[in-house]
Design an enzyme around this catalytic site. Structure first.
Site, PDB file in Angstrom:
ATOM      1  N   TYR A 141       0.934  -1.266  -0.078  1.00  0.00           N
ATOM      2  CA  TYR A 141      -0.037   0.061  -0.135  1.00  0.00           C
ATOM      3  C   TYR A 141       0.902   1.292   0.086  1.00  0.00           C
ATOM      4  O   TYR A 141       0.573   2.181  -0.784  1.00  0.00           O
ATOM      5  CB  TYR A 141      -0.923  -0.078   1.399  1.00  0.00           C
ATOM      6  N   LYS A 188       0.838   3.971  -2.825  1.00  0.00           N
ATOM      7  CA  LYS A 188       0.552   5.252  -2.650  1.00  0.00           C
ATOM      8  C   LYS A 188       1.811   6.323  -2.995  1.00  0.00           C
ATOM      9  O   LYS A 188       1.683   7.267  -3.638  1.00  0.00           O
ATOM     10  CB  LYS A 188       0.067   5.534  -1.357  1.00  0.00           C
TER      11      LYS A 188
HETATM   12  P1  NAD Z   1     -13.910   1.273   0.271  1.00  0.00           P
HETATM   13  O1  NAD Z   1     -13.458   0.022   0.507  1.00  0.00           O
HETATM   14  O2  NAD Z   1     -15.112   1.890   0.833  1.00  0.00           O
HETATM   15  O3  NAD Z   1     -14.160   1.665  -1.435  1.00  0.00           O
HETATM   16  C1  NAD Z   1     -13.322   1.178  -2.425  1.00  0.00           C
HETATM   17  C2  NAD Z   1     -13.828   1.119  -3.792  1.00  0.00           C
HETATM   18  O4  NAD Z   1     -12.782   0.514  -4.670  1.00  0.00           O
HETATM   19  C3  NAD Z   1     -15.087   0.271  -3.872  1.00  0.00           C
HETATM   20  O5  NAD Z   1     -16.153   0.956  -4.666  1.00  0.00           O
HETATM   21  C4  NAD Z   1     -14.633  -1.114  -4.533  1.00  0.00           C
HETATM   22  O6  NAD Z   1     -15.503  -1.712  -5.147  1.00  0.00           O
HETATM   23  C5  NAD Z   1     -13.699  -0.227  -5.439  1.00  0.00           C
HETATM   24  N1  NAD Z   1     -12.635  -1.190  -5.906  1.00  0.00           N
HETATM   25  C6  NAD Z   1     -11.813  -2.298  -5.036  1.00  0.00           C
HETATM   26  N2  NAD Z   1     -11.066  -2.986  -6.021  1.00  0.00           N
HETATM   27  C7  NAD Z   1     -11.507  -2.756  -7.413  1.00  0.00           C
HETATM   28  C8  NAD Z   1     -11.296  -3.386  -8.345  1.00  0.00           C
HETATM   29  N3  NAD Z   1     -10.309  -4.397  -8.502  1.00  0.00           N
HETATM   30  N4  NAD Z   1     -11.799  -2.656  -9.875  1.00  0.00           N
HETATM   31  C9  NAD Z   1     -12.874  -1.939  -9.579  1.00  0.00           C
HETATM   32  N5  NAD Z   1     -13.153  -1.229  -8.052  1.00  0.00           N
HETATM   33  C10 NAD Z   1     -12.414  -1.801  -7.316  1.00  0.00           C
HETATM   34  O7  NAD Z   1     -12.717   2.207   0.385  1.00  0.00           O
HETATM   35  P2  NAD Z   1     -12.272   3.727   0.820  1.00  0.00           P
HETATM   36  O8  NAD Z   1     -11.952   3.667   2.126  1.00  0.00           O
HETATM   37  O9  NAD Z   1     -13.457   4.516   0.351  1.00  0.00           O
HETATM   38  O10 NAD Z   1     -11.248   4.098  -0.057  1.00  0.00           O
HETATM   39  C11 NAD Z   1     -11.101   4.606  -1.493  1.00  0.00           C
HETATM   40  C12 NAD Z   1      -9.741   5.059  -1.706  1.00  0.00           C
HETATM   41  O11 NAD Z   1      -9.376   5.941  -0.715  1.00  0.00           O
HETATM   42  C13 NAD Z   1      -8.634   4.109  -1.807  1.00  0.00           C
HETATM   43  O12 NAD Z   1      -7.736   4.438  -2.897  1.00  0.00           O
HETATM   44  C14 NAD Z   1      -8.076   4.070  -0.492  1.00  0.00           C
HETATM   45  O13 NAD Z   1      -6.678   3.630  -0.418  1.00  0.00           O
HETATM   46  C15 NAD Z   1      -7.703   5.692  -0.303  1.00  0.00           C
HETATM   47  N6  NAD Z   1      -7.825   6.103   1.218  1.00  0.00           N
HETATM   48  C16 NAD Z   1      -8.698   5.574   2.176  1.00  0.00           C
HETATM   49  C17 NAD Z   1      -8.386   5.955   3.385  1.00  0.00           C
HETATM   50  C18 NAD Z   1      -9.526   5.659   4.515  1.00  0.00           C
HETATM   51  O14 NAD Z   1      -8.956   5.812   5.821  1.00  0.00           O
HETATM   52  N7  NAD Z   1     -10.523   4.984   4.097  1.00  0.00           N
HETATM   53  C19 NAD Z   1      -7.334   6.935   3.604  1.00  0.00           C
HETATM   54  C20 NAD Z   1      -6.666   7.332   2.924  1.00  0.00           C
HETATM   55  C21 NAD Z   1      -6.855   6.801   1.635  1.00  0.00           C
END
Ligand code: NAD
Length: 257
Positions: free
Chosen positions: A152, A156
Site C-alpha cells: 500500500y 501510494k
Molecule cells: P472502500 O473499500 O469503501 O471503497 C473502495 C472502492 O474501490 C469500492 O467501490 C470497490 O468496489 C472499489 N474497488 C476495489 N477493488 C476494485 C477493482 N479491482 N476494480 C474496481 N473497483 C475496485 O474504500 P475507501 O476507504 O473509500 O477507499 C477509497 C480510496 O481512498 C482508496 O484508494 C484508499 O486507499 C484511499 N484512502 C482511504 C483512506 C481511509 O482511511 N479510508 C485513507 C486514505 C486513502
C-alpha cells in the site's frame, strides 16, 4: 451551463461514493464504477437524487482493456470526460516476510497501475479540449510509511510520483493533476482494520480507534468524506489551473509532526 463529466473509480462505496454525491450535487454527470453488486442501483439513486445523467461500469481495475472500454463508453455517451478521479483501492496488512505475492500484485495493480491506464485513456480528449483534471486519491501513506503496509505504501508513494509527472506533461494543455492524501476516513476499508486491530491489541473498538488507528493524527477524529469531496470539487474547478502537481494532506495534522 454544460454539465461537466466526472469519471470516479470505486464510487459505489466509501470515499468515492461521497465524492460522486458531491459532484452530482454540483451538476456533474457521473461515470460510476466499482465492484459492489448493487453498484448500478447506487449509481441510479445518486444520479436521480441530483437529477444528473450517469453511466455505471463494473470495470475491474486489474483489466486494462475493461478500463479503456469504460472510458470509450463514457466518451461516446457524454462527448468528453473532464475530470478523472482515481479512487478505487484496496489494503492488505502483513509483514513483508509473510506478504502474499498475489496481494502485492493486486494492490499495485488496483491502487497504482489502473490510474496510469485511465489517465492514458482520457488524455487525448482532455488535451484536445484544453481542459482536464486528474485527481488521485492517494493517502497519508503516499507521504509516510507504516509497518506492515509495504504494498500500500509503495503504491501510494508511486501514485504521488505519477501525479507529479502528469502535472508536468499536462501543463501546456490546462490538464492539472493532484493527489489528495487523507489520514483515516471511516469507510468499509478502515472498518475492517478497526476490527482486526481490536482483536490484535485485545482492546475495545473505541479505544483502538484513539490509541492505535488515530495514533499518528493530532486531531483524534476520522477525516470526514465531505472534506475530501469538497477539496476534490475545488481541484476540479476552472479556478484551480495553477494548483497542480501537489500532494495535499487532509490528515488531522499527521504530516505536521
Ligand atoms: P472502500 O473499500 O469503501 O471503497 C473502495 C472502492 O474501490 C469500492 O467501490 C470497490 O468496489 C472499489 N474497488 C476495489 N477493488 C476494485 C477493482 N479491482 N476494480 C474496481 N473497483 C475496485 O474504500 P475507501 O476507504 O473509500 O477507499 C477509497 C480510496 O481512498 C482508496 O484508494 C484508499 O486507499 C484511499 N484512502 C482511504 C483512506 C481511509 O482511511 N479510508 C485513507 C486514505 C486513502
Amino acid at each position: 451551463m454544460k454539465h461537466k463529466i466526472a469519471l470516479i473509480t470505486g464510487s459505489t462505496s466509501g470515499i468515492g461514493l461521497g465524492i460522486a454525491e458531491a459532484f452530482a450535487a454540483k451538476g456533474y454527470n457521473i461515470i460510476f464504477n466499482g465492484l459492489e453488486e448493487n453498484g448500478s442501483e447506487i449509481a441510479r439513486k445518486v444520479a436521480g437524487q441530483h437529477q444528473v445523467d450517469f453511466l455505471f461500469s463494473g470495470a475491474n481495475m486489474l483489466q486494462p482493456e475493461a478500463l479503456r472500454e469504460m472510458v470509450a463508453q463514457g466518451t461516446e455517451k457524454f462527448g468528453s470526460i473532464d475530470v478523472l478521479i482515481n479512487n478505487a483501492g484496496i489494503q492488505h496488512v502483513a509483514a513483508i516476510e509473510d506478504f502474499p505475492e498475489e496481494k502485492w500484485n493486486a494492490i499495485i495493480g488496483i491502487n497504482l497501475t489502473a490510474a496510469f491506464h485511465l489517465t492514458k485513456a482520457v488524455w487525448p480528449n482532455m488535451k484536445a479540449q484544453k481542459f482536464g483534471r486528474i485527481i488521485n486519491i492517494a493517502s497519508a501513506h503516499g507521504l509516510f510509511a507504516s509497518e506492515f503496509k509495504s504494498a500500500y505504501v509503495a503504491a501510494k508513494h508511486g501514485i504521488v510520483g505519477f501525479t507529479k509527472t502528469a502535472a508536468l506533461e499536462g501543463a501546456p494543455y490546462n490538464i492539472t493533476a493532484n493527489a489528495i492524501c487523507p489520514g483515516y476516513v471511516k469507510t468499509p476499508l478502515v472498518e475492517k482494520q478497526i476490527a482486526d486491530q481490536a482483536k490484535a491489541h485485545n482492546l475495545p473498538e473505541n479505544e483502538v480507534v484513539k490509541k492505535v488507528i488515530l495514533a499518528k493524527q493530532a486531531v483524534k477524529d476520522f477525516v470526514p468524506v465531505s472534506t475530501i469531496a469538497e477539496l476534490a470539487l475545488f481541484l476540479a474547478s476552472e479556478n484551480a489551473t495553477t494548483l497542480t502537481g501537489a500532494a495535499l494532506p487532509v490528515d488531522g495534522g499527521w504530516s505536521a509532526q
